[in-house]
Design a protein around this motif. Structure first.
Motif, short mmCIF file in Angstrom:
data_model
loop_
_atom_site.label_atom_id
_atom_site.label_comp_id
_atom_site.label_asym_id
_atom_site.label_seq_id
_atom_site.Cartn_x
_atom_site.Cartn_y
_atom_site.Cartn_z
N MET A 125 15.85 27.32 88.72
CA MET A 125 16.45 26.27 87.90
C MET A 125 15.54 25.88 86.75
SD MET A 125 18.58 23.76 90.47
CE MET A 125 17.23 23.39 91.59
N ASP A 126 14.25 25.75 87.02
CA ASP A 126 13.31 25.41 85.96
C ASP A 126 13.28 26.48 84.87
OD1 ASP A 126 12.65 23.10 87.30
OD2 ASP A 126 10.91 23.98 88.31
N MET A 127 13.34 27.74 85.29
CA MET A 127 13.30 28.84 84.33
C MET A 127 14.56 28.85 83.46
SD MET A 127 12.70 32.88 85.12
CE MET A 127 14.15 32.93 86.20
N LEU A 128 15.72 28.62 84.06
CA LEU A 128 16.96 28.61 83.29
C LEU A 128 17.03 27.42 82.34
CD1 LEU A 128 19.56 29.70 86.01
CD2 LEU A 128 18.66 31.05 84.12
N LEU A 129 16.49 26.29 82.76
CA LEU A 129 16.49 25.11 81.90
C LEU A 129 15.61 25.31 80.66
CD1 LEU A 129 16.33 22.25 84.55
CD2 LEU A 129 18.27 22.86 83.11
N ALA A 130 14.61 26.15 80.78
CA ALA A 130 13.71 26.41 79.66
C ALA A 130 14.19 27.57 78.78
CB ALA A 130 12.30 26.72 80.18
N PHE A 131 15.27 28.24 79.18
CA PHE A 131 15.73 29.41 78.45
C PHE A 131 16.50 28.99 77.20
CE2 PHE A 131 17.88 33.45 77.74
CZ PHE A 131 16.93 34.36 78.17
N PRO A 132 16.30 29.65 76.05
CA PRO A 132 17.02 29.30 74.81
C PRO A 132 18.47 29.79 74.87
CG PRO A 132 15.57 31.16 74.42
CD PRO A 132 15.30 30.71 75.82
N GLN A 133 19.35 28.92 75.31
CA GLN A 133 20.73 29.29 75.56
C GLN A 133 21.46 29.75 74.30
OE1 GLN A 133 22.98 26.16 77.42
NE2 GLN A 133 24.94 26.96 76.73
N LEU A 134 21.38 28.97 73.23
CA LEU A 134 22.10 29.31 72.00
C LEU A 134 21.67 30.65 71.43
CD1 LEU A 134 22.28 25.86 70.16
CD2 LEU A 134 24.10 27.04 71.38
N LEU A 135 20.36 30.87 71.38
CA LEU A 135 19.87 32.14 70.85
C LEU A 135 20.33 33.32 71.70
CD1 LEU A 135 16.22 31.17 69.82
CD2 LEU A 135 18.23 31.43 68.35
N PHE A 136 20.36 33.12 73.02
CA PHE A 136 20.80 34.19 73.90
C PHE A 136 22.27 34.53 73.66
CE2 PHE A 136 22.72 35.51 77.97
CZ PHE A 136 22.00 36.67 78.19
N ILE A 137 23.12 33.50 73.52
CA ILE A 137 24.55 33.75 73.30
C ILE A 137 24.76 34.46 71.96
CG2 ILE A 137 26.80 32.68 73.00
CD1 ILE A 137 25.96 30.49 74.86
N ILE A 138 24.06 34.01 70.92
CA ILE A 138 24.23 34.63 69.60
C ILE A 138 23.82 36.10 69.64
CG2 ILE A 138 23.37 34.61 67.23
CD1 ILE A 138 23.13 31.57 67.47
N SER A 139 22.70 36.40 70.28
CA SER A 139 22.26 37.80 70.37
C SER A 139 23.18 38.62 71.25
CB SER A 139 20.82 37.86 70.91
OG SER A 139 20.75 37.28 72.21
N LEU A 140 23.72 38.00 72.30
CA LEU A 140 24.63 38.73 73.19
C LEU A 140 25.94 39.06 72.51
CD1 LEU A 140 25.21 39.80 76.06
CD2 LEU A 140 26.05 37.53 76.65
N VAL A 141 26.48 38.09 71.76
CA VAL A 141 27.75 38.30 71.07
C VAL A 141 27.63 39.39 70.03
CG1 VAL A 141 29.36 37.22 69.45
CG2 VAL A 141 28.69 36.01 71.53
N SER A 142 26.46 39.49 69.40
CA SER A 142 26.28 40.48 68.33
C SER A 142 26.33 41.92 68.83
CB SER A 142 24.95 40.23 67.61
OG SER A 142 23.86 40.42 68.50
N VAL A 143 26.09 42.13 70.12
CA VAL A 143 26.09 43.50 70.65
C VAL A 143 27.27 43.75 71.58
CG1 VAL A 143 23.59 43.68 70.48
CG2 VAL A 143 24.61 42.83 72.60
N LEU A 144 28.18 42.79 71.70
CA LEU A 144 29.32 42.97 72.59
C LEU A 144 30.33 43.95 71.99
CD1 LEU A 144 30.25 39.41 73.93
CD2 LEU A 144 29.52 41.38 75.27
N PRO A 145 30.93 44.80 72.82
CA PRO A 145 32.01 45.65 72.33
C PRO A 145 33.28 44.84 72.13
CG PRO A 145 31.73 45.96 74.69
CD PRO A 145 30.61 45.06 74.24
N ASN A 146 34.22 45.39 71.40
CA ASN A 146 35.47 44.69 71.14
C ASN A 146 36.37 44.66 72.38
OD1 ASN A 146 37.21 43.31 69.19
ND2 ASN A 146 38.57 45.08 69.43
N ASP A 147 36.20 45.65 73.27
CA ASP A 147 36.97 45.71 74.51
C ASP A 147 36.01 45.67 75.68
OD1 ASP A 147 39.32 46.06 73.02
OD2 ASP A 147 39.03 48.23 72.96
N LEU A 148 36.32 44.79 76.66
CA LEU A 148 35.44 44.66 77.82
C LEU A 148 36.25 44.16 79.00
CD1 LEU A 148 32.48 44.80 78.85
CD2 LEU A 148 32.31 42.36 78.25
#
Length: 334
Positions: A162-185
């Motif tokens: 829980m401590d590790m997830l609370l310290a994780f940069p959520q917004l940056l992770f979502i932005i980087s994840l969305v940039s590499v997502l395929p159009n179909d999943l």
């Protein structure tokens, strides 16, 4: 003189009065359930009731968006170039082109109906917010109650996660994840993929907040007499967790869920504003604000209307959540 054969009406009056008084006393001391007590407290909070009314209204708007748009607006992706000034690219008329045909005006450049897009944008915001809150509540409840009840190394491992997830940069992770997502999943396409990712990631990074609350409450409840009694009677761990502890955790979980939803709405709007939300032309409040940045000087209403929608929605949820928290607080005096 002989005594009267029958008592007068004055003899019966004290008996009737005593019966009425007894009934009044019985009604006044009649026990109430926690739900009844919470509802009585909530009814006294007019701001919370007003917020709850707005929340119900917004949910109904999101559910019946196609019907509302068919009656009061135009298709959300339909262009109306005739409503745009060809020289400046701004809506004709004042206040962003607001008229009886376009209740909230039209978008600059393309003339799409702002009212329809705000109504459909409510669907995206509420869908992501509710589903992400559901994911966070389920994960947080399960891991929190396990950590609090078992303690020891189990508690230590879950707490460190829980401590590790609370310290994780959520917004940056979502932005980087969305940039590499395929159009179909997984059978989803376009905005469906984005919505699934937003729900999963926001919910996954939100469960530690619920988990901490549930863990703390479980640490206190596991030492209560009724838990010790169930354990002494041979009740198993599953029975104690889900029949003894979980019902007593409903109140704090409900309170935190109502306060988590507006945070999720703001997160979704921020991600859509940054381009990591649903794909165009799907309507989204944050996406509308992002487009309005380039036109707010010529058409400020295009920024004010979706901004007001976000503000009213978040305020309503916060007022309702505060009222629910006060109503469910056993130490409250209201």
């Amino acid at each position: 003189m002989t005594a009267p054969l029958h008592g007068t009406s004055t003899d019966a009056e004290p008996v009737a009065t005593a019966d009425v008084a007894a009934n009044v006393v019985k009604a006044s001391v009649e026990g109430r359930s926690l739900r009844q007590i919470a509802w009585r407290r909530l009814k006294r909070d007019k701001l919370a009731l007003a917020g709850g009314g707005v929340v119900v209204f917004l949910v109904l708007v999101a559910i019946f968006a196609p019907l509302i748009v068919s009656l009061l607006g135009h298709p959300p992706n339909e262009f109306h170039q005739e409503e745009i000034d060809p020289l400046f690219g701004t809506p004709k008329g004042g206040l962003g082109g607001i008229s009886s045909d376009f209740l909230f005006g039209v978008e600059p450049s393309n003339g799409r109906d702002v009212f329809s897009r705000v109504v459909y944008g409510a669907r995206i915001s509420l869908l992501v917010a509710f589903l992400a809150a559901l994911v966070a509540v389920v994960l947080g409840t399960v891991f929190g109650i396990i950590a609090g009840y078992f303690g020891g190394w189990v508690d230590s491992v879950i707490s460190r996660v829980m401590d590790m997830l609370l310290a994780f940069p959520q917004l940056l992770f979502i932005i980087s994840l969305v940039s590499v997502l395929p159009n179909d999943l997984l059978g989803l396409t376009g905005s469906g993929v984005r919505i699934a990712v937003l729900v999963s990631v926001i919910g996954f990074f939100g469960w530690p907040y619920v988990g901490r609350i549930v863990r703390g409450q479980t640490l206190s409840l596991r030492e209560k007499e009724y838990v010790e009694a169930a354990r002494s009677l041979g009740a198993g761990r599953r029975y104690i967790l889900f029949r003894e502890l979980l019902p007593n955790l409903v109140a704090p979980i409900t309170v935190y869920a109502t306060l988590m939803i507006p945070t999720n709405i703001l997160t979704e709007a921020a991600l859509s504003f940054l381009g990591a939300g649903v794909k165009p032309p799907t309507a989204s409040w944050g996406q509308m604000l992002s487009k309005a940045v380039n036109t707010y000087e010529d058409d400020p209403m295009f920024m004010i209307i979706p901004g007001a929608a976000i503000f009213i929605t978040v305020l309503a949820f916060n007022l309702f959540g505060d009222g629910v928290r006060d109503a469910l607080d056993p130490k409250g005096t209201r």
